[in-house]
Design a protein around this motif. Structure first.
Motif, mmCIF file in Angstrom:
data_model
loop_
_atom_site.group_PDB
_atom_site.id
_atom_site.type_symbol
_atom_site.label_atom_id
_atom_site.label_comp_id
_atom_site.label_asym_id
_atom_site.label_seq_id
_atom_site.Cartn_x
_atom_site.Cartn_y
_atom_site.Cartn_z
ATOM 1 N N GLN A 246 0.889 -1.029 -0.054
ATOM 2 C CA GLN A 246 -0.038 -0.073 -0.171
ATOM 3 C C GLN A 246 0.825 1.337 -0.050
ATOM 4 O OE1 GLN A 246 -3.023 0.111 2.957
ATOM 5 N NE2 GLN A 246 -3.422 2.291 2.824
ATOM 6 N N LEU A 247 0.722 2.360 -0.854
ATOM 7 C CA LEU A 247 1.393 3.208 -0.922
ATOM 8 C C LEU A 247 0.600 4.499 -0.332
ATOM 9 C CD1 LEU A 247 2.929 3.153 -4.727
ATOM 10 C CD2 LEU A 247 3.852 2.157 -2.642
ATOM 11 N N THR A 248 -0.366 4.662 -0.445
ATOM 12 C CA THR A 248 -0.932 5.985 0.136
ATOM 13 C C THR A 248 -1.828 5.534 1.392
ATOM 14 O OG1 THR A 248 -3.106 5.782 -1.358
ATOM 15 C CG2 THR A 248 -1.257 7.184 -2.166
ATOM 16 N N GLY A 249 -2.314 6.768 2.144
ATOM 17 C CA GLY A 249 -3.235 6.584 3.317
ATOM 18 C C GLY A 249 -3.430 7.995 4.034
ATOM 19 N N ALA A 250 -2.866 9.143 3.578
ATOM 20 C CA ALA A 250 -3.020 10.122 4.196
ATOM 21 C C ALA A 250 -4.426 10.735 4.038
ATOM 22 C CB ALA A 250 -1.909 11.250 3.682
ATOM 23 N N ALA A 251 -5.005 10.498 2.761
ATOM 24 C CA ALA A 251 -6.316 10.989 2.276
ATOM 25 C C ALA A 251 -7.238 9.810 2.101
ATOM 26 C CB ALA A 251 -6.218 11.917 1.243
ATOM 27 N N ARG A 252 -8.545 10.063 2.175
ATOM 28 C CA ARG A 252 -9.615 9.018 2.195
ATOM 29 C C ARG A 252 -9.701 8.703 0.568
ATOM 30 N NH1 ARG A 252 -12.896 7.059 5.561
ATOM 31 N NH2 ARG A 252 -13.026 7.571 7.622
ATOM 32 N N ILE A 253 -9.262 9.519 -0.374
ATOM 33 C CA ILE A 253 -9.587 9.088 -1.553
ATOM 34 C C ILE A 253 -8.360 9.669 -2.569
ATOM 35 C CG2 ILE A 253 -10.979 9.452 -3.814
ATOM 36 C CD1 ILE A 253 -13.282 10.512 -2.153
ATOM 37 N N ASN A 254 -7.602 8.394 -3.029
ATOM 38 C CA ASN A 254 -6.426 8.540 -4.038
ATOM 39 C C ASN A 254 -6.829 7.373 -5.059
ATOM 40 O OD1 ASN A 254 -4.669 9.731 -1.820
ATOM 41 N ND2 ASN A 254 -5.415 8.102 -0.951
ATOM 42 N N TYR A 255 -6.474 7.833 -6.381
ATOM 43 C CA TYR A 255 -6.499 6.853 -7.304
ATOM 44 C C TYR A 255 -5.955 7.547 -8.651
ATOM 45 C CZ TYR A 255 -9.930 10.585 -8.572
ATOM 46 O OH TYR A 255 -10.806 11.768 -9.075
ATOM 47 N N SER A 256 -6.081 6.733 -9.681
ATOM 48 C CA SER A 256 -5.354 7.142 -11.064
ATOM 49 C C SER A 256 -3.803 7.268 -11.057
ATOM 50 C CB SER A 256 -5.948 8.367 -11.635
ATOM 51 O OG SER A 256 -7.240 8.057 -12.011
ATOM 52 N N PRO A 257 -3.238 6.186 -10.443
ATOM 53 C CA PRO A 257 -1.531 6.168 -10.479
ATOM 54 C C PRO A 257 -1.069 6.066 -11.860
ATOM 55 C CG PRO A 257 -2.343 4.052 -9.737
ATOM 56 C CD PRO A 257 -3.731 4.807 -10.030
ATOM 57 N N VAL A 258 -0.014 6.590 -11.980
ATOM 58 C CA VAL A 258 0.750 6.387 -13.488
ATOM 59 C C VAL A 258 2.152 6.934 -13.302
ATOM 60 C CG1 VAL A 258 0.104 8.968 -14.089
ATOM 61 C CG2 VAL A 258 0.770 6.960 -15.699
ATOM 62 N N TYR A 259 2.943 5.729 -13.544
ATOM 63 C CA TYR A 259 4.608 6.005 -13.218
ATOM 64 C C TYR A 259 5.088 6.882 -14.303
ATOM 65 C CZ TYR A 259 4.975 1.874 -10.120
ATOM 66 O OH TYR A 259 4.909 0.872 -9.144
ATOM 67 N N SER A 260 6.086 7.584 -13.649
ATOM 68 C CA SER A 260 6.874 8.643 -14.777
ATOM 69 C C SER A 260 7.640 7.761 -15.663
ATOM 70 C CB SER A 260 7.707 9.600 -13.800
ATOM 71 O OG SER A 260 8.859 8.681 -12.953
ATOM 72 N N PRO A 261 8.258 8.487 -16.629
ATOM 73 C CA PRO A 261 8.873 7.693 -17.435
ATOM 74 C C PRO A 261 10.227 6.931 -17.005
ATOM 75 C CG PRO A 261 8.213 9.913 -18.848
ATOM 76 C CD PRO A 261 7.949 9.751 -17.354
ATOM 77 N N ASP A 262 10.801 7.607 -16.196
ATOM 78 C CA ASP A 262 12.103 7.095 -15.422
ATOM 79 C C ASP A 262 11.507 5.813 -14.220
ATOM 80 O OD1 ASP A 262 11.534 8.592 -13.455
ATOM 81 O OD2 ASP A 262 13.180 9.805 -13.442
ATOM 82 N N GLY A 263 10.324 5.844 -13.933
ATOM 83 C CA GLY A 263 9.931 5.121 -12.704
ATOM 84 C C GLY A 263 10.102 5.299 -11.320
ATOM 85 N N THR A 264 10.845 6.708 -11.123
ATOM 86 C CA THR A 264 10.902 6.877 -9.992
ATOM 87 C C THR A 264 9.867 7.889 -8.987
ATOM 88 O OG1 THR A 264 11.847 9.058 -10.640
ATOM 89 C CG2 THR A 264 13.514 7.275 -10.468
ATOM 90 N N LYS A 265 8.727 8.197 -10.089
ATOM 91 C CA LYS A 265 7.804 8.963 -9.465
ATOM 92 C C LYS A 265 6.347 8.237 -9.772
ATOM 93 C CE LYS A 265 10.371 12.250 -7.812
ATOM 94 N NZ LYS A 265 10.517 12.704 -6.230
ATOM 95 N N ILE A 266 5.388 8.665 -9.153
ATOM 96 C CA ILE A 266 4.066 8.254 -9.460
ATOM 97 C C ILE A 266 3.205 9.548 -9.322
ATOM 98 C CG2 ILE A 266 2.015 7.055 -8.936
ATOM 99 C CD1 ILE A 266 3.757 4.594 -7.924
ATOM 100 N N ALA A 267 2.550 10.053 -10.551
ATOM 101 C CA ALA A 267 1.550 10.752 -10.411
ATOM 102 C C ALA A 267 0.143 10.550 -10.180
ATOM 103 C CB ALA A 267 1.472 11.586 -11.761
ATOM 104 N N TYR A 268 -0.830 10.935 -9.348
ATOM 105 C CA TYR A 268 -2.032 10.266 -9.003
ATOM 106 C C TYR A 268 -2.961 11.381 -8.521
ATOM 107 C CZ TYR A 268 -0.553 11.063 -4.256
ATOM 108 O OH TYR A 268 -0.013 11.444 -2.843
ATOM 109 N N VAL A 269 -4.306 11.109 -8.198
ATOM 110 C CA VAL A 269 -5.254 11.967 -7.883
ATOM 111 C C VAL A 269 -5.471 11.743 -6.472
ATOM 112 C CG1 VAL A 269 -7.843 12.819 -8.399
ATOM 113 C CG2 VAL A 269 -6.276 12.002 -10.418
ATOM 114 N N SER A 270 -5.505 12.830 -5.727
ATOM 115 C CA SER A 270 -6.071 12.783 -4.416
ATOM 116 C C SER A 270 -7.187 13.938 -3.872
ATOM 117 C CB SER A 270 -4.996 12.787 -3.433
ATOM 118 O OG SER A 270 -4.989 12.640 -2.158
ATOM 119 N N HIS A 271 -7.873 13.275 -3.052
ATOM 120 C CA HIS A 271 -8.797 14.456 -2.469
ATOM 121 C C HIS A 271 -8.374 14.661 -0.972
ATOM 122 C CE1 HIS A 271 -12.628 13.648 -5.022
ATOM 123 N NE2 HIS A 271 -11.279 13.531 -5.785
ATOM 124 N N HIS A 272 -7.308 15.342 -0.884
ATOM 125 C CA HIS A 272 -6.707 15.740 0.644
ATOM 126 C C HIS A 272 -7.805 16.981 1.070
ATOM 127 C CE1 HIS A 272 -2.923 13.999 1.603
ATOM 128 N NE2 HIS A 272 -3.043 13.688 0.234
#
Length: 332
Positions: A246-272
């Motif tokens: 599990q990667l997220t947990g700070a907010a109740r709603i997190n979704y739509s992960p996508v890796y950066s081209p080099d694999g070091t980052k993940i962009a995603y959507v959150s409802h903080h």
């Protein structure tokens, strides 16, 4: 003489790059950017921004809903879903928003395009009334050669092409009921060897698989129900299906992960803070940073990465603002 000639060529190349960076031309070279959808203009359109949230550019401007952007491997084109026709169809455009072309014209409900790693095919989910359920199809980038990749009694949607081009991860479920389990499956590109990757886990409402660039992991969203409500969090499972994190947990709603081209980052959507915003975090789930800076009441969704070193043309007359861009006019 050969050494002098090579040195001269290198100097000329560096000079050209410097001129491109300092000239008034609209051509720009940039590192990875993030393409996403947002309703900041009153309806859902496609935008792009730097990986730190700066330099937001509006790519589409149409009263219909434009969403689900997916960037081609070479960064030159973006496919997306739009309701500007009779139904929800797929379109493609240049990475600067020009040359919009409609790819599907069958009046069915198409969504979530995914490019093959060589850029020659686009997989997508579609609900075709004559079939009676959702299936995964693929087509050439010009909309031709449409073929069905999966034929199953369950609904198969949200495809994601593996980096080596041999497999497709997707979501499968047997009906549209609220409590119906949604699992992450992987199959060969010809539809054979379907395997349920989350069936043996405690996760039952899974969505939006995306491969890491090295093909070793699949990130996805899972919804879990608790006595005080529900949570959507981002998980990662290894490509052999054996390890889950599990990667997220700070907010109740997190979704739509996508890796950066080099694999070091993940962009995603959150409802903080109540609205949906694009965030970026390390691939291990740490150091989350909010990228979009829209006012309350504005939502942002569907991140997709443009590759490193891609060329883009900033449409003339567009200016960045504190939270958006000026409108694009004259788009198809």
């Amino acid at each position: 003489m050969n050494e002098i000639s090579a040195f001269s060529r290198r100097c000329l190349f560096l000079l050209i790059l410097a001129l491109m960076a300092t000239s008034d031309s609209t051509a720009q070279v940039f590192e990875s950017r993030i393409v996403f959808s947002s309703d900041r203009d009153g309806d859902w359109d496609i935008y792009s921004m730097d990986a730190n949230g700066d330099n937001v550019v509006q790519l589409t401007d149409h009263p219909a809903t434009d969403e689900d952007p997916a960037c081609s491997p070479d960064g030159g084109r973006i496919s997306f879903a739009s309701e500007r026709g009779v139904a929800r169809d797929l379109y493609v455009m240049d990475s600067d928003g020009d040359n919009v072309i409609r790819l599907t014209q069958d009046n069915f409900y198409e969504s979530r395009p995914s490019w093959s790693p060589d850029g020659t095919r686009i997989a997508f989910g579609t609900f075709r009334f004559l079939v009676g359920n959702s299936e995964i199809y693929a087509m050439d980038p010009d909309g031709s050669n449409v073929t069905r990749l999966a034929e199953h009694r369950w609904h198969d949607v949200v495809p994601s092409w593996s980096p080596d081009g041999s497999k497709i991860a997707f979501v499968s479920f047997h009906d549209l009921g609220f409590n119906t389990p949604h699992h992450i499956f992987v199959m060969n590109v010809d539809g054979t060897e379907r395997r349920n990757f989350t069936g043996d886990t405690h996760l039952r409402r899974n969505w939006g698989p995306t491969w890491s660039p090295d093909g070793l992991k699949i990130a996805f969203k899972s919804r879990r129900l608790f006595r005080d409500g529900q949570r959507d969090d981002i998980f990662v499972i290894t490509a052999d299906g054996k390890e889950l994190e599990q990667l997220t947990g700070a907010a109740r709603i997190n979704y739509s992960p996508v890796y950066s081209p080099d694999g070091t980052k993940i962009a995603y959507v959150s409802h903080h803070d109540g609205d949906s915003h694009i965030y970026i975090m390390d691939a291990n789930g740490r150091n989350a940073v909010k990228l979009t800076r829209t006012p309350p009441g504005i939502d942002n969704d569907d991140p997709s990465w443009l590759p490193h070193g891609a060329f883009a043309v900033t449409p003339s007359g567009k200016l960045s603002t504190s939270w958006g861009t000026i409108k694009r006019t004259g788009s198809p």
